[in-house]
Design an enzyme around this catalytic site. Structure first.
Site, mmCIF file in Angstrom:
data_model
loop_
_atom_site.group_PDB
_atom_site.id
_atom_site.type_symbol
_atom_site.label_atom_id
_atom_site.label_comp_id
_atom_site.label_asym_id
_atom_site.label_seq_id
_atom_site.Cartn_x
_atom_site.Cartn_y
_atom_site.Cartn_z
ATOM 1 N N THR A 141 0.825 -1.218 0.000
ATOM 2 C CA THR A 141 0.000 0.000 0.000
ATOM 3 C C THR A 141 0.849 1.253 0.000
ATOM 4 O O THR A 141 1.932 1.267 0.586
ATOM 5 C CB THR A 141 -0.853 0.022 1.290
ATOM 6 O OG1 THR A 141 -1.657 -1.142 1.327
ATOM 7 C CG2 THR A 141 -1.747 1.252 1.375
ATOM 8 N N ARG A 143 -12.113 -9.890 -1.139
ATOM 9 C CA ARG A 143 -11.801 -9.185 0.113
ATOM 10 C C ARG A 143 -11.402 -7.722 -0.140
ATOM 11 O O ARG A 143 -10.611 -7.421 -1.023
ATOM 12 C CB ARG A 143 -10.656 -9.911 0.815
ATOM 13 C CG ARG A 143 -10.189 -9.272 2.127
ATOM 14 C CD ARG A 143 -9.001 -8.375 1.931
ATOM 15 N NE ARG A 143 -8.545 -7.781 3.194
ATOM 16 C CZ ARG A 143 -7.680 -6.777 3.271
ATOM 17 N NH1 ARG A 143 -7.184 -6.255 2.183
ATOM 18 N NH2 ARG A 143 -7.325 -6.278 4.433
ATOM 19 N N GLY A 192 -9.998 -4.185 1.934
ATOM 20 C CA GLY A 192 -9.472 -3.657 3.190
ATOM 21 C C GLY A 192 -9.984 -2.252 3.431
ATOM 22 O O GLY A 192 -11.050 -1.842 2.959
#
Ligand code: SD4
Length: 339
Positions: A198, A226, A228
């Protein structure tokens, strides 16, 4: 006052670098423009952002162009060179927010090189904040973003094959001092350095306006679908032009639980410095999880306020961030940690 006048004179004479433009009470320099971003990849990203800011450009352009450098790097876990999900596909999440509380984000986006720019288009060209999956990809293509080949980078392919040997589903993020995690490595360890998933960036421009961006491949070998914290406004990124801006990295599930970046900004509104606000947010995660469980994860926050003060804090040792406020001032700072 004498100091202030002298400083401004020096500034106007030009010191060979574009930087400070004033002082707050207490003789603390207002650093403006300023840009900060997570992890070592932040140095190159800050450089691109500074290129915009030092010419008087808008913080919004700076935070987009800054993280695009990281997204474009095939050797990085951000962007299409990143580790795939457990089914072998790279899926990307990104968000962006400006000084007027305009924001946009994309999530579960595949085969697009610059998710942050798609997030900006969502913000500027649709009545929505968030687009996901095939809809986000369709929008990107309609907006002229090329559909890239569905192919893993060499490094990602190597990591994925390694992971497939056990296919152990044990998502853990960014615990830099536990090199053993490379066996199931969410984050790659290459050439003696961690390669993080990230980049989060926040900036203030010469006009004093704030913006932020966050872009990620999420968590290597994650479950398909998924998401985040990074594409979620208030969790991975938040900007309030009256107060400050914050962004997060690390285990997104735990950032979402506390609306982390929004919390940091609200704590700054109550008068905390960026560092103290980040620390309190980290404390909240540790309190929720308990020390033993918190030790198994990493979360880091970084923030700036309207005075151009900056700070960061993390759960455990290993998190760092890049700070840039002059042509010759682009440097790493180790995040202070609680455990
Ligand atoms: C996520 N916060 O998807 C991101 C991951 C991250 O360095 O920050 N990795 O949960």
């Amino acid at each position: 006052m004498v100091h202030r006048r002298r400083f401004l004179q020096l500034g106007s004479l030009g010191l060979g670098s574009f930087s400070f433009t004033g002082f707050t009470a207490g003789n603390t320099a207002v650093r403006k423009p300023i840009v900060i971003s997570t992890w070592e990849t932040g140095i190159a990203a800050n450089k691109a952002a500074w290129n915009v800011l030092s010419k008087g450009g808008r913080a919004l352009d700076a935070v987009e162009q800054g993280v695009m450098v990281t997204e474009a790097s095939q050797n990085c876990c951000v962007g299409l060179g990143a580790n795939p999900d457990r089914d072998g596909f790279v899926t990307l999440d990104s968000s962006i927010m400006d000084e007027n509380a305009n924001c946009g984000s994309v999530a579960f986006l595949e085969r697009i090189k610059h998710p942050v720019s798609v997030a900006r288009r969502v913000m500027e060209k649709t009545p929505h904040v968030m687009l996901v999956g095939s809809g986000a990809q369709q929008f990107a293509v309609e907006e002229g973003f090329p559909l890239e080949p569905q192919k893993l980078s060499d490094e990602a392919e190597r990591s994925y094959k390694n992971w497939l040997k056990t296919s152990q589903y044990k998502p853990v993020i960014n615990i830099e001092n536990n090199k053993k995690q490379t066996a199931f490595a969410p984050t790659r360890f290459e050439n003696g350095e961690w390669n993080h998933d990230t980049i989060g960036m926040v900036a203030m421009d010469a006009a004093g306006n704030l913006s932020g961006s966050c872009t990620t491949s999420g968590m290597g070998f994650k479950m398909r679908g998924r998401l985040g914290d990074s594409p979620i406004i208030g969790a991975g990124l938040f900007v309030d032009n009256e107060v400050g801006a914050a962004t997060a990295t690390g285990q997104g599930e735990d950032v979402i639980r506390i609306c982390g970046s929004h919390l940091v900004v609200e704590l700054m509104r109550q008068g905390l410095s960026p560092e103290a606000a980040c620390k309190k947010a980290v404390e909240r995660i540790i309190k929720i999880k308990g020390n033993a469980k918190a030790k198994e994860i990493q979360v880091g926050f970084i923030a700036i306020n309207k005075q151009g003060e900056y700070g960061g804090y993390c759960i455990q040792k290993g998190f760092n961030f890049a700070v840039c406020y002059a042509d010759d001032k682009n440097f790493m700072v180790d995040g202070k940690f609680l455990i």
